[in-house]
Design a protein around this motif. Structure first.
Motif, PDB file in Angstrom:
ATOM      1  N   SER A  72      -7.225   7.976   3.769  1.00  0.00           N
ATOM      2  CA  SER A  72      -6.705   8.453   5.097  1.00  0.00           C
ATOM      3  C   SER A  72      -7.549   9.150   5.694  1.00  0.00           C
ATOM      4  CB  SER A  72      -5.126   8.831   5.189  1.00  0.00           C
ATOM      5  OG  SER A  72      -4.808   9.052   6.281  1.00  0.00           O
TER       6      SER A  72
ATOM      7  N   ASN B  66       0.646  -0.614  10.318  1.00  0.00           N
ATOM      8  CA  ASN B  66      -0.009  -1.526   9.064  1.00  0.00           C
ATOM      9  C   ASN B  66       0.497  -2.692   9.679  1.00  0.00           C
ATOM     10  OD1 ASN B  66       0.153  -3.055   6.695  1.00  0.00           O
ATOM     11  ND2 ASN B  66      -0.585  -0.882   5.894  1.00  0.00           N
TER      12      ASN B  66
ATOM     13  N   ASN C 189      -6.544   2.412   4.506  1.00  0.00           N
ATOM     14  CA  ASN C 189      -5.918   2.363   3.297  1.00  0.00           C
ATOM     15  C   ASN C 189      -6.749   2.254   2.220  1.00  0.00           C
ATOM     16  OD1 ASN C 189      -3.296   1.795   4.674  1.00  0.00           O
ATOM     17  ND2 ASN C 189      -4.094  -0.046   5.269  1.00  0.00           N
ATOM     18  N   PRO C 190      -6.173   2.686   0.753  1.00  0.00           N
ATOM     19  CA  PRO C 190      -4.869   3.312   0.852  1.00  0.00           C
ATOM     20  C   PRO C 190      -4.817   4.830   1.353  1.00  0.00           C
ATOM     21  CG  PRO C 190      -5.799   3.092  -1.373  1.00  0.00           C
ATOM     22  CD  PRO C 190      -6.724   2.493  -0.451  1.00  0.00           C
ATOM     23  N   VAL C 191      -3.558   5.481   1.152  1.00  0.00           N
ATOM     24  CA  VAL C 191      -3.555   6.584   1.521  1.00  0.00           C
ATOM     25  C   VAL C 191      -4.469   7.490   1.313  1.00  0.00           C
ATOM     26  CG1 VAL C 191      -1.854   7.744  -0.247  1.00  0.00           C
ATOM     27  CG2 VAL C 191      -1.424   8.330   2.043  1.00  0.00           C
TER      28      VAL C 191
ATOM     29  N   LEU D 203      -8.338  -3.639   0.533  1.00  0.00           N
ATOM     30  CA  LEU D 203      -8.126  -2.126   1.258  1.00  0.00           C
ATOM     31  C   LEU D 203      -9.471  -1.551   1.583  1.00  0.00           C
ATOM     32  CD1 LEU D 203      -4.940  -1.224  -0.679  1.00  0.00           C
ATOM     33  CD2 LEU D 203      -5.003  -2.542   1.302  1.00  0.00           C
TER      34      LEU D 203
ATOM     35  N   GLY E 295      -2.072   3.954   8.166  1.00  0.00           N
ATOM     36  CA  GLY E 295      -2.166   2.786   7.706  1.00  0.00           C
ATOM     37  C   GLY E 295      -1.314   2.824   6.445  1.00  0.00           C
ATOM     38  N   SER E 296      -0.991   3.830   5.521  1.00  0.00           N
ATOM     39  CA  SER E 296      -0.267   3.901   4.584  1.00  0.00           C
ATOM     40  C   SER E 296       0.874   4.894   4.924  1.00  0.00           C
ATOM     41  CB  SER E 296      -1.014   4.262   3.061  1.00  0.00           C
ATOM     42  OG  SER E 296      -1.952   3.320   2.992  1.00  0.00           O
TER      43      SER E 296
ATOM     44  N   GLN F  69       3.973   3.918  10.640  1.00  0.00           N
ATOM     45  CA  GLN F  69       3.049   3.246   9.769  1.00  0.00           C
ATOM     46  C   GLN F  69       2.362   2.144  10.472  1.00  0.00           C
ATOM     47  OE1 GLN F  69       4.478   2.191   5.853  1.00  0.00           O
ATOM     48  NE2 GLN F  69       2.385   1.373   5.206  1.00  0.00           N
TER      49      GLN F  69
ATOM     50  N   THR G 225       0.701  -1.393   0.030  1.00  0.00           N
ATOM     51  CA  THR G 225      -0.165  -0.007   0.146  1.00  0.00           C
ATOM     52  C   THR G 225       0.777   1.204   0.118  1.00  0.00           C
ATOM     53  OG1 THR G 225      -1.748   1.268   1.288  1.00  0.00           O
ATOM     54  CG2 THR G 225      -0.107  -0.038   2.548  1.00  0.00           C
ATOM     55  N   PRO G 226       0.610   2.277  -0.778  1.00  0.00           N
ATOM     56  CA  PRO G 226      -0.779   2.555  -1.462  1.00  0.00           C
ATOM     57  C   PRO G 226      -0.839   1.994  -3.089  1.00  0.00           C
ATOM     58  CG  PRO G 226       0.549   4.571  -1.567  1.00  0.00           C
ATOM     59  CD  PRO G 226       1.437   3.602  -0.903  1.00  0.00           C
TER      60      PRO G 226
END
Ligand SMILES: NC(=O)C1=CN([C@@H]2O[C@H](COP(=O)(O)OP(=O)(O)OC[C@H]3O[C@@H](n4cnc5c(N)ncnc54)[C@H](OP(=O)(O)O)[C@@H]3O)[C@@H](O)[C@H]2O)C=CC1
Ligand SMILES: CC(=O)C(=O)O
Ligand SMILES: [Mg+2]
Length: 561
Positions: free
Chosen positions: A406, A445, A401-403, A144, A426-427, A443, A89-90
């Protein structure tokens, strides 16, 4: 006869064929005399960096992995922080969205509902059968935060397994990416002539469960040493299949358990910093979640264990956790709700629905705010300022995710809290400068957890992945910060240490698995207990090793490119 794997196309008919390989054409060239491996690595890196778009970089790296796996992983390990946002990710989100368009050659197994009744046959055709140790399995139903992507979810299984290989030294030939094709409800894909999956909507829960039972049984028969990681199943199915299979097979759900473990770990490090700043005891934390899906509830369950570790009872611990979904704060008198939300539903609130996040913050006065909602920008200026008003060091983790989904951006969070925020996303977000000081976005994640959790479970041949093993992975990660990382207020270790971190987590997981077997109060049913004993005792030699020796053993088992 060599097995070759070919994907199926629109009719969904057999896509795994045992065919004689055509004779290989003679090489069409040879390397120049001055060719040099190290120089070629530099050349590949330059080629990668010459590409402007992340998706082009992804395609380039996929090709490189196919052409020269060793070189790919060598570069990946040397440039972890640069490679992970591309292979994972992303960018892996874009790779999933476009999978049917950028597809070049199969990697992994696509197993469809049309294979019902012959799943075992397909699995038995997998090359390197005896080497199989870890499979990441998705049904593409919640990739995601991007929703139902059908078989376009395959790159998520591939990406996670690339991190197992790079991050934990699992042998490439021991990994099996799997995407189950149970249809898709994504109309755009159903209308797309290039879509690689079945052109039908998702099968009913009943049909899916029958299929999953056959699939898991066939997996255990074809690959007796395999650990299965469920990935990105839609929330109801994530909980249901984890509960259904975890006492029968070595399996864990990355979104529920891996995410829970990684967030607990970051929270522990953040709580030390925030409690240090305010002098408040760890047990006074109140956690507010935006998002009550597989990830939100998974993290809430893991947080519960944090409060219990601090000496609270289960009931007291539960009191510290508040969940918000698309209808607002979750409380009992709100009305019927999905099963997975019930445990954390508040009993102490009976007022009108609370739907505004800032108002909920005023009511809860949380010390930590976690976003697992897929709602971009949900942590707006009002929300973050409300967190900053109540906390010297507000803990704010936008984890979706992805960025681009956010809940907030790192520099906004810094600005709106005057640089006081303890942040993980997360990303990845780049480092940011605030009043002359560099701040690092952690991060949060699950990629920090699953490689080590998987490696440990594989090495000790655990036949079940228990809650205590997952918790051990989390505490192991929390303990992994080195002095420099602590001084820099990092919540997670730097990615270039991923192998060292994974080895340490694996060691802690193995130790916990061994303790679990000894523990007469082992919480699982008798069948799981019996299987765990069988599993761990197969490696009883590991018991005699001290921690340092066990760590050396784990490291020695890692594959190196
Ligand atoms: N950082 C990490 O390691 C991980 C991150 N994630 C990310 O977490 C996100 C969620 O995943 P998952 O839990 O499986 O997904 P789900 O879709 O199951 O859950 C999303 C949750 O957010 C809630 N929600 C949706 N819209 C709103 C809104 N406007 N306001 C408040 N709540 C809202 C939903 O409410 P309702 O229940 O009412 O529909 C639901 O509870 C994804 O983006 C995923 O990428 C997941 C795993 C790991
Ligand atoms: C990271 C991850 O597993 C997810 O976003 O689903
Ligand atoms: Mg996931």
């Amino acid at each position: 006869m060599t097995v070759i794997l070919t994907p199926y196309w629109s009719d969904g008919t057999q896509r795994l064929k045992a065919e004689p390989q055509p004779p290989q054409p003679p090489p069409r060239g040879h390397f120049p005399a001055a060719y040099d491996d190290a120089l070629h690595a530099a050349r590949c890196l330059a080629q990668l960096r010459s590409k402007d778009k992340p998706i082009e970089k992804y395609i380039y790296l996929s090709q490189l992995k196919h052409a020269n796996e060793n070189l790919f992983y060598r570069l990946c390990l040397a440039h972890m922080a640069e490679f992970t946002p591309i292979i994972y990710t992303p960018t892996v989100g874009d790779a999933c969205l476009q999978h049917s368009h950028i597809f070049r050659r199969p990697e992994g197994l696509y197993i469809s509902i049309k294979d019902k009744g012959k799943v075992g046959e397909i699995l038995n055709s997998w090359p390197h059968k005896s080497e199989a140790r870890i499979s990441v399995v998705t049904d593409g139903s919640r990739i995601l935060g991007l929703g139902d992507l059908g078989v376009n979810g395959m790159p998520i299984s591939i990406g996670k397994l690339s991190l197992y290989i790079a991050g934990a030294g699992i042998r490439p030939s021991s990994t099996i990416p799997i995407c189950l094709d149970l249809g898709t409800n994504n109309q755009e894909y159903l209308d797309d002539p290039l879509y690689l999956g079945l052109r039908q909507s998702r099968v009913s829960d009943e049909v899916m469960t029958e299929f999953m039972k056959e699939f898991m049984f066939a997996m255990s028969r074809a690959f007796p040493k395999l650990l299965v990681q469920f990935e990105d199943f839609s929330t109801e199915h994530a909980f249901y299949y984890l509960d259904s299979f975890r006492h029968r097979y070595p399996v864990f759900n990355d979104d529920v358990q891996g995410t829970g473990a990684v967030v607990l770990s970051g929270f522990l490090n953040a709580a030390k910093l925030s409690s240090g700043a305010s002098g408040q005891p760890l047990t006074s934390h109140r956690i507010l979640f935006l998002g009550a899906g597989s990830a939100g509830v998974g993290v809430a369950m893991q947080l519960l264990s944090f409060f219990k570790l601090q000496g609270l009872t289960q009931e007291e611990a539960r009191h510290h956790i508040y969940l918000v979904d698309s209808k607002g704060l979750i409380f009992d008198s709100r009305g019927p709700m999905a099963d997975h939300k019930k445990y954390f539903s508040r009993k102490d609130y009976n007022g009108p629905p609370l739907t505004n996040l800032t108002e909920i913050i005023e009511y809860v006065k949380p010390t930590a705010l976690f976003g697992l909602s897929t709602i971009k920008g949900a942590f707006n200026q009002d929300v973050i300022e409300a967190m900053a008003a109540h906390n010297a060091r507000p803990i704010i983790f936008p984890l979706s995710n992805p960025v681009r989904l956010s809940e907030c951006e790192f520099d906004d969070a810094l600005r709106w809290t005057n640089g006081r925020v303890l942040f993980a996303s997360g990303s990845p977000f780049p480092d940011a400068l605030w009043e002359g000081k560099v701040h690092y976005a952690g991060q949060g994640n699950n990629m920090y957890i699953f490689p080590g959790l998987g490696l440990g479970s594989i090495l000790c041949r655990a036949s079940a992945v228990t809650d205590a093993m997952v918790e051990a992975s989390s505490l192991g990660l929390a303990d992994s910060l080195d002095e420099d990382e602590r001084d820099s207020e990092l919540l997670y270790p730097r990615l270039n240490r991923i192998r060292e971190i994974s080895a340490y987590i694996a060691m802690r997981v193995i130790r916990k698995a061994q303790e679990e077997v000894r523990d007469p109060n082992y919480a699982y049913n008798i069948e799981a207990y019996r299987r765990a004993i069988q599993g761990v005792d197969r490696n009883s030699a590991l018991r005699s090793l001290g921690d340092a020796q066990l760590l050396t053993y784990v490291t020695s088992k890692m594959w190196n490119p």
